[in-house]
Design an enzyme around this catalytic site. Structure first.
Site, PDB file in Angstrom:
ATOM      1  N   ASN A 138       9.914   9.756  -0.256  1.00 48.19           N
ATOM      2  CA  ASN A 138       9.334   8.764  -1.161  1.00 48.19           C
ATOM      3  C   ASN A 138       9.866   8.863  -2.595  1.00 48.19           C
ATOM      4  OD1 ASN A 138       8.056   7.562   0.952  1.00 48.19           O
ATOM      5  ND2 ASN A 138       6.057   8.499   0.573  1.00 48.19           N
ATOM      6  N   CYS A 167       5.534   0.401   7.148  1.00 52.03           N
ATOM      7  CA  CYS A 167       4.592   0.759   8.199  1.00 52.03           C
ATOM      8  C   CYS A 167       3.369  -0.160   8.181  1.00 52.03           C
ATOM      9  CB  CYS A 167       4.130   2.196   7.993  1.00 52.03           C
ATOM     10  SG  CYS A 167       5.408   3.397   8.355  1.00 52.03           S
ATOM     11  N   ARG A 171      -1.098  -4.416   2.641  1.00 52.01           N
ATOM     12  CA  ARG A 171      -0.387  -3.651   1.611  1.00 52.01           C
ATOM     13  C   ARG A 171       0.156  -4.619   0.563  1.00 52.01           C
ATOM     14  NH1 ARG A 171       3.571   0.688   4.324  1.00 52.01           N
ATOM     15  NH2 ARG A 171       3.347   1.705   2.307  1.00 52.01           N
ATOM     16  N   PRO A 172      -0.734  -5.176  -0.258  1.00 53.22           N
ATOM     17  CA  PRO A 172      -0.289  -6.167  -1.241  1.00 53.22           C
ATOM     18  C   PRO A 172       0.580  -5.531  -2.332  1.00 53.22           C
ATOM     19  CG  PRO A 172      -2.626  -5.660  -1.529  1.00 53.22           C
ATOM     20  CD  PRO A 172      -2.174  -4.890  -0.338  1.00 53.22           C
ATOM     21  N   ILE A 173       1.334  -6.391  -3.051  1.00 54.04           N
ATOM     22  CA  ILE A 173       2.109  -5.873  -4.191  1.00 54.04           C
ATOM     23  C   ILE A 173       1.697  -6.601  -5.486  1.00 54.04           C
ATOM     24  CG2 ILE A 173       4.095  -5.015  -2.868  1.00 54.04           C
ATOM     25  CD1 ILE A 173       5.605  -7.579  -3.771  1.00 54.04           C
ATOM     26  N   ASP A 174       0.417  -7.012  -5.516  1.00 57.34           N
ATOM     27  CA  ASP A 174      -0.048  -7.770  -6.687  1.00 57.34           C
ATOM     28  C   ASP A 174       0.077  -6.979  -7.993  1.00 57.34           C
ATOM     29  OD1 ASP A 174      -2.189  -6.370  -5.115  1.00 57.34           O
ATOM     30  OD2 ASP A 174      -3.355  -6.789  -6.917  1.00 57.34           O
ATOM     31  N   ILE A 178      -7.450   5.470   0.904  1.00 60.01           N
ATOM     32  CA  ILE A 178      -6.267   4.770   0.368  1.00 60.01           C
ATOM     33  C   ILE A 178      -5.900   3.612   1.303  1.00 60.01           C
ATOM     34  CG2 ILE A 178      -3.869   5.016  -0.425  1.00 60.01           C
ATOM     35  CD1 ILE A 178      -5.769   6.857  -1.959  1.00 60.01           C
TER      36      ILE A 178
HETATM   37  N1  EPU Z   1      -2.264  -1.651  -3.558  1.00 63.98           N
HETATM   38  C1  EPU Z   1      -2.672  -2.912  -3.873  1.00 63.98           C
HETATM   39  N2  EPU Z   1      -1.846  -3.676  -4.664  1.00 63.98           N
HETATM   40  C2  EPU Z   1      -0.634  -3.239  -5.088  1.00 63.98           C
HETATM   41  C3  EPU Z   1      -0.225  -1.938  -4.733  1.00 63.98           C
HETATM   42  C4  EPU Z   1      -1.070  -1.171  -3.968  1.00 63.98           C
HETATM   43  O1  EPU Z   1      -3.757  -3.359  -3.515  1.00 63.98           O
HETATM   44  O2  EPU Z   1       0.054  -3.988  -5.775  1.00 63.98           O
HETATM   45  C5  EPU Z   1      -3.150  -0.785  -2.753  1.00 63.98           C
HETATM   46  C6  EPU Z   1      -2.541  -0.454  -1.388  1.00 63.98           C
HETATM   47  O3  EPU Z   1      -2.801  -1.472  -0.449  1.00 63.98           O
HETATM   48  C7  EPU Z   1      -3.198   0.864  -1.068  1.00 63.98           C
HETATM   49  C8  EPU Z   1      -3.334   1.536  -2.444  1.00 63.98           C
HETATM   50  O4  EPU Z   1      -3.260   0.474  -3.393  1.00 63.98           O
HETATM   51  O5  EPU Z   1      -4.464   0.648  -0.553  1.00 63.98           O
HETATM   52  C9  EPU Z   1      -2.255   2.560  -2.759  1.00 63.98           C
HETATM   53  O6  EPU Z   1      -0.968   2.018  -2.504  1.00 63.98           O
HETATM   54  P1  EPU Z   1       0.355   2.520  -3.207  1.00 63.98           P
HETATM   55  O7  EPU Z   1       0.933   1.388  -3.983  1.00 63.98           O
HETATM   56  O8  EPU Z   1       0.113   3.806  -3.922  1.00 63.98           O
HETATM   57  O9  EPU Z   1       1.274   2.770  -1.953  1.00 63.98           O
HETATM   58  P2  EPU Z   1       2.807   2.504  -1.839  1.00 63.98           P
HETATM   59  O10 EPU Z   1       3.467   2.792  -3.136  1.00 63.98           O
HETATM   60  O11 EPU Z   1       3.081   1.185  -1.219  1.00 63.98           O
HETATM   61  C10 EPU Z   1       3.494   4.917  -1.277  1.00 63.98           C
HETATM   62  C11 EPU Z   1       4.217   5.589  -0.145  1.00 63.98           C
HETATM   63  C12 EPU Z   1       3.311   5.667   1.074  1.00 63.98           C
HETATM   64  C13 EPU Z   1       2.030   6.380   0.706  1.00 63.98           C
HETATM   65  C14 EPU Z   1       1.356   5.702  -0.496  1.00 63.98           C
HETATM   66  C15 EPU Z   1       0.126   6.417  -0.990  1.00 63.98           C
HETATM   67  C16 EPU Z   1       6.503   4.949  -0.550  1.00 63.98           C
HETATM   68  C17 EPU Z   1       7.670   4.150  -0.145  1.00 63.98           C
HETATM   69  N3  EPU Z   1       5.394   4.819   0.176  1.00 63.98           N
HETATM   70  O12 EPU Z   1       3.222   3.601  -0.815  1.00 63.98           O
HETATM   71  O13 EPU Z   1       4.023   6.424   2.022  1.00 63.98           O
HETATM   72  O14 EPU Z   1       1.151   6.376   1.801  1.00 63.98           O
HETATM   73  O15 EPU Z   1       2.301   5.619  -1.591  1.00 63.98           O
HETATM   74  O16 EPU Z   1       0.445   7.695  -1.435  1.00 63.98           O
HETATM   75  O17 EPU Z   1       6.564   5.708  -1.507  1.00 63.98           O
HETATM   76  C18 EPU Z   1       4.652   7.159   4.154  1.00 63.98           C
HETATM   77  O18 EPU Z   1       5.467   7.895   3.581  1.00 63.98           O
HETATM   78  O19 EPU Z   1       4.375   7.230   5.381  1.00 63.98           O
HETATM   79  C19 EPU Z   1       3.957   6.147   3.354  1.00 63.98           C
HETATM   80  C20 EPU Z   1       3.315   5.127   3.893  1.00 63.98           C
END
Ligand code: EPU
Length: 419
Positions: free
Chosen positions: A25, A118, A123-126, A329
């Site tokens: 990551n 996954c 998993r929004p990106i808002d 999470i």
């Molecule tokens: N979220 C939102 N809006 C956003 C961004 C996140 O609602 O714009 C929510 C997500 O839906 C979730 C929470 O906030 O419920 C945390 O999400 P986060 O953004 O921290 O997750 P991510 O950056 O998409 C990374 C890792 C994941 C890991 C999570 C939490 C990467 C590529 N992925 O995801 O890793 O589970 O942080 O630590 O870095 C894995 O390695 O298997 C994996 C899924």
């Protein structure tokens, strides 16, 4: 890619040593970040996983020269060209969203497909979008398959994240390092991978303060230069092998770890009754059955990582009473449960909490719905009676370097078969 399954005959004790690879990551953010440099970047200690290969090929789509040998990558962006990235590669992994922040920082414009990754529930990106907008970008989401992000000028801003997000924190940093003036990210993620990306960008000449705390301050610069950077060890890969070692008893030593990064798991394994010995950059484990039942709740760093929730679950079948696992999470990250049931596991889920009762697992045919579910099923297979066949293993290869060979070297009865 040829389809294959992983097969495991359970019940073998594990013994020996492994070296942990660089963090997936971190790597998946730092590879896109390298396009911000105006000369050559060298990345060392990369994991040898398919997500790395996919991101390298996305850089090549931007006319960047790359040279990936084993764990080292050279990125030469001197002849970089902005190009649309609305293709299947972007959709094949979540971390392709880091191309947005990096390209916005470099070109003030990008057209990119929507990120995949996954299936862990929504998993929004808002929050990423909110950050880009605050920096002055406009977002065109009219296409169902791609997004256009554009800014006449990027200007520093104060951004308060609605929730702690690793991806949004890093993505905003990637754009803000080239914005004019100061950006402050409040409620920022504190994960070690965020710190690693900040260290990398700082090495390129960026001005970032506070990474690893909930307030990160970034003052934009005009130019980012090449650098050589060593990726931090993968705390989730280490944690997954720690769970395997604990489940299978005997003695396993893992080298190249950062003790602080694996502490939330270390504490939980000790609560289970596992003998965990930590040195400078090594951990030794010895499992002793039966385990004590425990409760686990995933939280943002430094809490218990959601990515280790699935791998630790099979250990709870070996406990002396019921255990509870709550994921705060990703409340829907429970697709492994149905598969564990096929193996005889007494496990159920209500809302975001799984209840796991002591059970003897047996071999079965199971499906890896996502990367860490795959690690979970490998561990279940290692402790089950008989042969377990795991389908959908490409998910596993997205995140674990040579996992089958590594486990074989520790004495596991594990092999692959083409299907
Ligand atoms: N979220 C939102 N809006 C956003 C961004 C996140 O609602 O714009 C929510 C997500 O839906 C979730 C929470 O906030 O419920 C945390 O999400 P986060 O953004 O921290 O997750 P991510 O950056 O998409 C990374 C890792 C994941 C890991 C999570 C939490 C990467 C590529 N992925 O995801 O890793 O589970 O942080 O630590 O870095 C894995 O390695 O298997 C994996 C899924």
């Amino acid at each position: 890619m040829a389809q294959e399954v992983i097969k495991i005959r359970g019940g073998q004790p594990l013994k020996g040593k492994l070296k942990i690879n660089g963090a997936k990551n971190s790597a998946v953010a730092i590879i896109p970040a390298a396009l911000l440099a105006e000369d050559v970047v060298t990345l060392e200690g990369l994991p040898q996983i398919s997500d790395v290969a996919t991101l390298v090929s996305l850089l090549e789509d931007l006319n960047i020269k790359t040279d990936l040998k084993d764990t080292e990558l050279k990125v030469d962006p001197t002849e970089i060209k902005n190009a649309s990235l609305p293709n299947h590669k972007v959709e094949s992994l979540r971390a392709s969203y880091y191309m947005m922040g990096a390209m916005l920082g470099r070109f003030k414009k990008c057209v990119i497909g929507l990120p995949g990754g996954c299936p862990l529930g929504p998993r929004p990106i808002d929050q990423h979008i909110k950050g880009f907008k605050a920096l002055g970008a406009t977002i065109d989401e009219s296409s169902p398959t791609s997004m256009k992000i554009e800014a006449e000028e990027l200007k520093g801003a104060n951004i308060f994240l609605d929730m702690v997000s690793v991806g949004a924190t890093i993505n905003i940093m990637l754009a803000a390092v080239r914005a004019e003036g100061q950006t402050v990210i409040e409620n920022a993620a504190k994960e070690p991978e965020v710190v690693d990306v900040a260290t990398f960008l700082t090495g390129m000449g960026a001005n970032i303060k506070g990474a690893g705390t909930s307030t990160i301050k970034i003052t934009g610069v005009d130019h980012l230069h090449g650098v050589t950077h060593q990726i931090i060890p993968d705390r989730i890969e280490a944690g997954s092998y720690m769970c395997m070692a604990a489940a299978c008893g005997a003695e396993v030593e893992l080298d190249n770890i950062i003790p602080k990064h694996i502490e939330p798991l270390t504490v939980k394994l000790r609560e289970l009754g596992v003998d965990v010995e930590i040195d400078d950059d090594r951990v030794k484990l010895k499992g002793q059955l039966p385990f004590n039942s425990v409760n686990i709740k995933t939280l943002v760093y430094p809490g218990f990582a959601t990515d280790l929730q699935q791998p630790i679950t099979p250990l709870l079948f070996l406990a002396d009473g019921p255990s509870f696992v709550t994921d705060t999470i990703y409340p829907e990250r429970f697709r492994h449960i149905e598969e564990l049931r096929k193996m005889g596991g007494e496990i159920s889920v209500d809302q975001n909490t799984a209840t796991v009762k002591p059970s003897q697992l047996h071999g079965a045919s199971v499906y890896a719905s996502d990367l860490r579910a795959g690690a979970c099923l490998i561990i279940a297979g290692l402790i089950a009676e008989g042969v377990t066949t795991i389908y959908n293993v490409n998910h596993i290869y997205r995140g674990y370097t040579n996992i089958v060979e590594n486990l074989k070297s520790l004495g596991a009865n594990i092999w692959t078969e083409k299907i």
